[in-house]
Design a protein around this motif. Structure first.
Motif, PDB file in Angstrom:
ATOM      1  N   PRO A 136     -47.475  48.061 -46.685  1.00 55.50           N
ATOM      2  CA  PRO A 136     -47.653  47.351 -45.414  1.00 55.50           C
ATOM      3  C   PRO A 136     -49.098  47.416 -44.946  1.00 55.50           C
ATOM      4  O   PRO A 136     -49.854  48.301 -45.333  1.00 55.50           O
ATOM      5  CB  PRO A 136     -46.718  48.102 -44.469  1.00 55.50           C
ATOM      6  N   MET A 137     -49.468  46.478 -44.109  1.00 50.86           N
ATOM      7  CA  MET A 137     -50.827  46.451 -43.578  1.00 50.86           C
ATOM      8  C   MET A 137     -51.017  47.554 -42.555  1.00 50.86           C
ATOM      9  O   MET A 137     -50.128  47.865 -41.770  1.00 50.86           O
ATOM     10  CB  MET A 137     -51.114  45.088 -42.950  1.00 50.86           C
ATOM     11  N   HIS A 138     -52.213  48.173 -42.552  1.00 51.64           N
ATOM     12  CA  HIS A 138     -52.493  49.249 -41.609  1.00 51.64           C
ATOM     13  C   HIS A 138     -53.384  48.755 -40.475  1.00 51.64           C
ATOM     14  O   HIS A 138     -53.788  47.588 -40.428  1.00 51.64           O
ATOM     15  CB  HIS A 138     -53.101  50.460 -42.318  1.00 51.64           C
ATOM     16  N   VAL A 139     -53.695  49.660 -39.552  1.00 57.94           N
ATOM     17  CA  VAL A 139     -54.395  49.273 -38.332  1.00 57.94           C
ATOM     18  C   VAL A 139     -55.773  48.692 -38.624  1.00 57.94           C
ATOM     19  O   VAL A 139     -56.259  47.815 -37.903  1.00 57.94           O
ATOM     20  CB  VAL A 139     -54.488  50.463 -37.364  1.00 57.94           C
ATOM     21  N   GLY A 140     -56.436  49.148 -39.694  1.00 57.83           N
ATOM     22  CA  GLY A 140     -57.729  48.570 -40.045  1.00 57.83           C
ATOM     23  C   GLY A 140     -57.607  47.101 -40.404  1.00 57.83           C
ATOM     24  O   GLY A 140     -58.477  46.287 -40.064  1.00 57.83           O
ATOM     25  N   HIS A 141     -56.501  46.750 -41.068  1.00 57.67           N
ATOM     26  CA  HIS A 141     -56.271  45.345 -41.387  1.00 57.67           C
ATOM     27  C   HIS A 141     -56.012  44.522 -40.126  1.00 57.67           C
ATOM     28  O   HIS A 141     -56.307  43.323 -40.097  1.00 57.67           O
ATOM     29  CB  HIS A 141     -55.075  45.208 -42.332  1.00 57.67           C
ATOM     30  N   VAL A 142     -55.451  45.154 -39.099  1.00 61.63           N
ATOM     31  CA  VAL A 142     -55.168  44.432 -37.860  1.00 61.63           C
ATOM     32  C   VAL A 142     -56.453  43.831 -37.301  1.00 61.63           C
ATOM     33  O   VAL A 142     -56.523  42.644 -36.960  1.00 61.63           O
ATOM     34  CB  VAL A 142     -54.531  45.362 -36.804  1.00 61.63           C
ATOM     35  N   ARG A 143     -57.473  44.657 -37.194  1.00 55.75           N
ATOM     36  CA  ARG A 143     -58.718  44.176 -36.591  1.00 55.75           C
ATOM     37  C   ARG A 143     -59.343  43.075 -37.439  1.00 55.75           C
ATOM     38  O   ARG A 143     -59.799  42.056 -36.909  1.00 55.75           O
ATOM     39  CB  ARG A 143     -59.693  45.335 -36.406  1.00 55.75           C
ATOM     40  N   GLY A 144     -59.364  43.261 -38.750  1.00 54.94           N
ATOM     41  CA  GLY A 144     -59.916  42.221 -39.611  1.00 54.94           C
ATOM     42  C   GLY A 144     -59.128  40.929 -39.522  1.00 54.94           C
ATOM     43  O   GLY A 144     -59.695  39.829 -39.542  1.00 54.94           O
ATOM     44  N   ALA A 145     -57.797  41.042 -39.421  1.00 54.27           N
ATOM     45  CA  ALA A 145     -56.955  39.852 -39.316  1.00 54.27           C
ATOM     46  C   ALA A 145     -57.227  39.109 -38.016  1.00 54.27           C
ATOM     47  O   ALA A 145     -57.323  37.868 -37.995  1.00 54.27           O
ATOM     48  CB  ALA A 145     -55.480  40.247 -39.399  1.00 54.27           C
ATOM     49  N   VAL A 146     -57.358  39.846 -36.922  1.00 51.69           N
ATOM     50  CA  VAL A 146     -57.611  39.218 -35.621  1.00 51.69           C
ATOM     51  C   VAL A 146     -58.986  38.559 -35.594  1.00 51.69           C
ATOM     52  O   VAL A 146     -59.136  37.411 -35.145  1.00 51.69           O
ATOM     53  CB  VAL A 146     -57.478  40.253 -34.488  1.00 51.69           C
ATOM     54  N   VAL A 147     -59.998  39.274 -36.073  1.00 50.48           N
ATOM     55  CA  VAL A 147     -61.354  38.705 -36.093  1.00 50.48           C
ATOM     56  C   VAL A 147     -61.381  37.440 -36.950  1.00 50.48           C
ATOM     57  O   VAL A 147     -61.937  36.408 -36.550  1.00 50.48           O
ATOM     58  CB  VAL A 147     -62.372  39.740 -36.610  1.00 50.48           C
ATOM     59  N   GLY A 148     -60.772  37.501 -38.139  1.00 48.54           N
ATOM     60  CA  GLY A 148     -60.773  36.340 -39.014  1.00 48.54           C
ATOM     61  C   GLY A 148     -60.044  35.155 -38.432  1.00 48.54           C
ATOM     62  O   GLY A 148     -60.510  34.013 -38.509  1.00 48.54           O
ATOM     63  N   ASP A 149     -58.891  35.406 -37.820  1.00 50.85           N
ATOM     64  CA  ASP A 149     -58.108  34.307 -37.260  1.00 50.85           C
ATOM     65  C   ASP A 149     -58.789  33.713 -36.033  1.00 50.85           C
ATOM     66  O   ASP A 149     -58.845  32.489 -35.869  1.00 50.85           O
ATOM     67  CB  ASP A 149     -56.709  34.814 -36.906  1.00 50.85           C
ATOM     68  N   ALA A 150     -59.326  34.570 -35.158  1.00 50.31           N
ATOM     69  CA  ALA A 150     -60.028  34.065 -33.978  1.00 50.31           C
ATOM     70  C   ALA A 150     -61.295  33.305 -34.369  1.00 50.31           C
ATOM     71  O   ALA A 150     -61.620  32.271 -33.773  1.00 50.31           O
ATOM     72  CB  ALA A 150     -60.371  35.224 -33.042  1.00 50.31           C
ATOM     73  N   LEU A 151     -62.005  33.794 -35.377  1.00 48.10           N
ATOM     74  CA  LEU A 151     -63.192  33.082 -35.856  1.00 48.10           C
ATOM     75  C   LEU A 151     -62.799  31.724 -36.416  1.00 48.10           C
ATOM     76  O   LEU A 151     -63.500  30.722 -36.195  1.00 48.10           O
ATOM     77  CB  LEU A 151     -63.917  33.911 -36.910  1.00 48.10           C
ATOM     78  N   SER A 152     -61.691  31.666 -37.118  1.00 46.10           N
ATOM     79  CA  SER A 152     -61.207  30.388 -37.644  1.00 46.10           C
ATOM     80  C   SER A 152     -60.922  29.418 -36.502  1.00 46.10           C
ATOM     81  O   SER A 152     -61.302  28.236 -36.554  1.00 46.10           O
ATOM     82  CB  SER A 152     -59.935  30.612 -38.479  1.00 46.10           C
ATOM     83  N   ASN A 153     -60.245  29.904 -35.466  1.00 52.28           N
ATOM     84  CA  ASN A 153     -59.960  29.053 -34.303  1.00 52.28           C
ATOM     85  C   ASN A 153     -61.243  28.591 -33.626  1.00 52.28           C
ATOM     86  O   ASN A 153     -61.371  27.427 -33.217  1.00 52.28           O
ATOM     87  CB  ASN A 153     -59.106  29.827 -33.289  1.00 52.28           C
ATOM     88  N   LEU A 154     -62.192  29.505 -33.499  1.00 50.61           N
ATOM     89  CA  LEU A 154     -63.463  29.189 -32.839  1.00 50.61           C
ATOM     90  C   LEU A 154     -64.225  28.110 -33.593  1.00 50.61           C
ATOM     91  O   LEU A 154     -64.698  27.132 -32.997  1.00 50.61           O
ATOM     92  CB  LEU A 154     -64.303  30.458 -32.726  1.00 50.61           C
ATOM     93  N   LEU A 155     -64.351  28.269 -34.912  1.00 50.32           N
ATOM     94  CA  LEU A 155     -65.111  27.292 -35.685  1.00 50.32           C
ATOM     95  C   LEU A 155     -64.418  25.944 -35.703  1.00 50.32           C
ATOM     96  O   LEU A 155     -65.073  24.900 -35.678  1.00 50.32           O
ATOM     97  CB  LEU A 155     -65.329  27.809 -37.105  1.00 50.32           C
ATOM     98  N   ALA A 156     -63.086  25.941 -35.750  1.00 44.29           N
ATOM     99  CA  ALA A 156     -62.365  24.665 -35.677  1.00 44.29           C
ATOM    100  C   ALA A 156     -62.625  23.990 -34.331  1.00 44.29           C
ATOM    101  O   ALA A 156     -62.809  22.769 -34.262  1.00 44.29           O
ATOM    102  CB  ALA A 156     -60.872  24.902 -35.888  1.00 44.29           C
ATOM    103  N   PHE A 157     -62.658  24.759 -33.246  1.00 45.17           N
ATOM    104  CA  PHE A 157     -62.926  24.239 -31.906  1.00 45.17           C
ATOM    105  C   PHE A 157     -64.334  23.674 -31.813  1.00 45.17           C
ATOM    106  O   PHE A 157     -64.604  22.770 -31.024  1.00 45.17           O
ATOM    107  CB  PHE A 157     -62.728  25.365 -30.888  1.00 45.17           C
TER     108      PHE A 157
END
Length: 580
Positions: A136-157
């Motif tokens: 399973p994914m651990h807490v370190g992956h949480v931050r990377g997942a959030v940063v990556g997904d938010a960055l994706s949303n930002l660049l699309a915007f």
């Protein structure tokens, strides 16, 4: 509507008129001219560096340029003040109708207000998470997942064509360890004592894998030599782990567009093709590297290896791509994978890695520069550690995972929205403390609560207005007389709203989604400040005895809520309409 861009346009137009009139040399490069908020709000609404950056190429004193520019700008009805400061900075004050006009612009655009086309439709690939498929994914992956997904949303915007990609590290020795660990759980499912020896994965999450293997194979693999079952168990266990990871990501609100496999690179000629591409460019050679730093000659044996001349593209040392025994290093498939992304036609690549990949940055940038002829930039964001706390103590490890706190632990404890927002309250390269008590408390010190509370207050105003019989649909609010928004506290909120389109572009250009979280907190602070002043100054309350005046003031609150919702959408956070 980007007010800062509009005023910059007014500045460059004025500079053009000055050149045409002989007040400036013709042909000056205006690309470095900027218009931004002043460091001290008391100095004005906006400031431009035009005179400072043009003084040297123009061969003129900056204050002389600033004085002439001020005279030109004062002809613009939007500008009611232009003051030269210091060595030649120019501070501008805008007329109240400029700020008041923002309300209509926001309500017309809705949550699309601030959307930009600076990305020009260019294709960007953002690789993030890419956790080993071994659990399973651990807490370190949480931050990377959030940063990556938010960055994706930002660049699309901001106008980019974004692809979210997960690279499955299924080609290394760790998946063999997974297979051996799963096999022991398979033996356990068949009533035998599992031998979870040192080096295997001990987590209970592999128990269902063992049971599923029993359902598929029965007892047929018991006592069989490893070469009989290793490949099949590896593929089976990897598949179940990836399904778990997909479910973990879904719990956090993350959905990938593409899953790429490291294993798929082997035996397909892709690694060989990438290395040959580098060889053709004269960047592959046979050689012996210097001893690693910290190693004595007795600890190190010089061996001839196949090396990538990464120093030709900014790396500190050349890097091995093939070992002396003829097998590929771990770097070789990574080169091939990035070459694959280059060949897929992306204009920009972004990798989001854990902080332990710091030594990987220069070599990978060198490889992409070499393989793309310098055409495709690669930005690598390193994610620093997250420290979990609860009741003043470090949050304990998950028994299910065996050795770490899982993504599910965090999301189940705090919720996906809170988790996502808090993970963006620090820049990615700064360590972050995640205190479960603090992230759930209702106070100004909790940024996610403070922003959500602002949005809830906006919705509260709309509900009260409707109960009072005031029409507050966006069309009604747009038709209101926004000139009534003249109090300094109201103008201050409008000025903060005006920063949103500029903030979007700055954050997108720098690949920094945390800026959105910072901005939302500041915007919420301005709304709360106005609300609190209304407790003592009745003329600042949003709902007034005069319905027409109420509509104007409620339009400001609604515009604030629209921007908050737009920002939260980029962060992947659901707005709260009512605090409970």
């Amino acid at each position: 509507m980007n007010l800062f861009a509009d005023i910059r346009g007014a500045v460059t137009d004025a500079l053009g008129r000055m050149a045409a009139g002989g007040l400036l040399p013709a042909g000056l490069d205006l690309s470095a001219v900027s218009v931004e908020p002043p460091r001290d709000a008391a100095h004005g609404d906006m400031a431009t560096n035009a005179a400072m950056v043009l003084a040297k190429p123009a061969g003129m004193a900056p204050r002389d340029i600033a004085t002439a520019l001020a005279a030109q700008l004062m002809e613009d009805p939007r500008i009611e003040g232009a003051d030269v400061a210091g060595p030649g900075f120019l501070n501008l004050r805008l007329a109240a109708p400029v700020w008041q006009g923002l309300v209509d612009a926001v309500l017309e655009a809705g949550t699309g207000f601030g959307r930009s086309q600076i990305g020009r439709g260019e294709r960007v690939n953002i690789e993030f998470v890419s956790a080993n498929p071994t659990g399973p994914m651990h807490v370190g992956h949480v931050r990377g997942a959030v940063v990556g997904d938010a960055l994706s949303n930002l660049l699309a915007f901001a106008g980019w064509d974004v692809t979210r990609e997960y690279y499955i590290n299924d080609g290394g020795a760790q998946v063999d360890v997974l297979a051996r660990s799963a096999y022991e759980r398979y033996r356990e499912a068949n009533g035998l004592e599992p031998a979870i020896r040192e080096g295997l994965y001990p987590g209970d999450y592999l128990i269902p894998v063992g049971e599923a293997l029993k359902e598929k194979y029965g007892a047929g693999l018991i006592d069989q030599p490893e070469e009989v079952w290793l490949a099949d168990v590896r593929e089976f266990a990897t598949g179940m782990m990836m399904q778990m990871i997909r479910e973990d990501l879904a719990a956090l609100g993350v959905k990938m567009d593409v899953y790429s496999s490291e294993k798929a690179l082997y035996g397909t000629g892709q690694i060989e093709a990438a290395i040959e591409e580098l060889r053709a460019a004269g960047l592959i050679y046979e050689g012996v590297l210097e001893p690693p730093k910290g190693k004595t000659p007795e600890d190190w044996e010089p061996r001839e290896q196949t090396l990538f001349r990464s120093t030709a593209h900014g790396d500190d040392v050349d890097r091995p791509v093939k070992k002396s025994d003829g097998s590929w290093t771990y770097f070789a498939p990574d080169i091939a994978y990035h070459y694959n992304k280059v060949k897929r036609g992306f204009d920009q690549l972004i990798d989001i890695f854990g902080a332990d990949h710091g030594g990987y940055v220069k070599r990978m940038k060198a490889a992409v520069a070499a393989l793309s002829g310098g055409r495709v930039p690669l930005d690598i964001k390193l994610i620093q550690l997250v420290k979990l706390w609860k009741n003043g103590e470090p949050f304990k490890m998950s028994k299910r995972a065996g050795t770490f706190v899982t993504l599910r632990d965090v999301v189940e404890e705090a919720g996906a929205d809170v988790t996502r927002f808090i993970m963006l309250t620090r820049k990615n390269d700064v360590a972050l403390d995640f205190d479960f008590a603090k992230v759930l408390e209702q106070s100004k010190d909790n940024p996610v609560f403070y922003v959500q509370y602002a949005n809830a207050r906006v919705n509260s105003v709309l509900r009260k207005a409707r109960e009072a019989g005031i029409a507050v649909d966006d069309g009604d609010l747009r038709a209101a007389d926004h000139a009534a928004l003249a109090h300094p506290a109201e103008i201050a909120l409008l000025k903060k709203i005006a920063e949103w389109p500029r903030l979007v572009e700055i954050a997108a250009k720098n690949n920094e989604p945390h800026r959105v979280a910072f901005y939302l907190y500041e915007l919420a602070s301005e709304l709360h400040a106005l609300w609190n002043r209304g407790n003592d100054e009745t003329e600042l309350r949003f709902v007034q005895a005069d319905p027409a005046l109420s509509q104007a003031k409620i339009a400001l609150a609604r515009a604030t809520g629209v921007v908050i919702c737009a920002g939260l959408a980029i962060l992947g956070v659901t707005p709260v309409e009512e605090m409970r």
